[in-house]
Design an enzyme around this catalytic site. Sequence first.
Site, short mmCIF file in Angstrom:
data_model
loop_
_atom_site.label_atom_id
_atom_site.label_comp_id
_atom_site.label_asym_id
_atom_site.label_seq_id
_atom_site.Cartn_x
_atom_site.Cartn_y
_atom_site.Cartn_z
N CYS A 27 -6.25 2.75 -4.04
CA CYS A 27 -5.67 3.30 -2.81
C CYS A 27 -6.59 4.39 -2.28
O CYS A 27 -6.59 5.51 -2.80
CB CYS A 27 -4.28 3.87 -3.09
N CYS A 85 0.83 -1.20 0.00
CA CYS A 85 0.00 0.00 0.00
C CYS A 85 0.87 1.26 0.00
O CYS A 85 1.07 1.89 1.04
CB CYS A 85 -0.95 0.04 1.19
#
Length: 443
Positions: free
Chosen positions: A373, A194
């Site tokens: 994201c 991430c």
Amino acid sequence: MIKVLCYTIKTANSPLSIAARGFATSGILNENHKCKLLVVGGGAGGCSVAAKASNKLGAGKVIVLEPADNHYYQPMFTLIGGGIKKLEDSFRPMKSVLPALATWIKDSAAKFEPESNTVHTSGGDTIEYEYLLVAVGLQLNYDKIPGLLEALSIPNGKVCSNYSPKYVDRTYQALKNFRTGNAVFTFPNSPVKCPGAPQKVLYIAEHYLRKSRKRKNAQLHYNTSLPVLFGVKHYADALWEIVKKRDINVNLRTNLVEVKPGTDEAVFENLDKPNERFTVKYELLHVTPPMGAPDVLKACKSLVTEVGFVDVNKDTLQHQKFSNVFAIGDCSSSPNSKTAASVAAQSQVVYKNLMAVMEGRTPNRVFDGYASCPLVTGYNTCMLAEFDYSLTPLETFPLDQRKERFTMYLMKKDFMPPLYWHLLLNGLWNGPGLMRKLMHFRL
């Protein structure tokens, strides 16, 4: 066959192994296992594909090799670090999330032997498979930065990290303890799970300092090894506006190389001028640790690339050399951004291609590199970035997703966790592809 017993004597410092083989940690003699499909790793990708495959193949055909007691929903760590969620909200017992039709071997892989379709476990067992899915994720290398582990061991300290359940609670405590000085946030010179998360904690921290009336006493610094603020220019342009508006200092190509907890100092290097280093005094230091492929993967040269990731075709996620091997998630060499959303999109591709190979067909499902994201920018706003391999936006909603929105924040905080627990882990969520088509339907 005579089995060699392994006894363990615990000393004051560490367990002492008397014999290396023959007796597993559970106290059961070593076993040889055979299965149709071996899934190494019980994270999001491993659980999802294991659920799909075991429903198709039936009981006893799928083995999941996973040592952990608990399964963590890691995207929640950002919110825990900001005091929005609690650590106990982020995990469930591993046995409750693994598919009921699969066999769980509570152990870790010690050696991969793809030439003989075999994996050896740390406990001494041998697992023979017909097909293999590698889903072991990334390894956090906190120890690669001198002084970091020492700093993270200081109770109620100034150094924190959202990337591990062991340390994530330190972040909110450090925010509450902050008085005046530098608040420094880092992005390492390595692959990262991430890649937006190191920024999310920055924006949440800035908002917290405003809410607690400490902002005027704080200088915020985002030191990233990357040459850009965010990999997708479409969203990076909007993020640059945010950091300018909030008076956040961004240093590109800047990498953390040492922490000095005794003096509350962090040492950084200029990646464009490797001999150039500088030291920053910190009141708060949030560290995103260097990451990489797990050591056990890197040790199997025939399975991985030069940097240790499973060498797969980026479209089919099938191994380049071993046709009965696939990989999913952060441990694969596919050049997508390493996010949970990517795993969801990959899961159906991997499953369908696995089934095709099992049936003697050529795998034809293609992964487009989808990644998502949700860039949380505060306690009530979020920007939803979605893109593909080419870093082209691949957005689900028919609106400008670069704009900070409360609705996106609610989706991140309240909608995505149950979607993860109830759908993704059970093999029932393959990403928002269908939803995207419906949202953008034109007559």
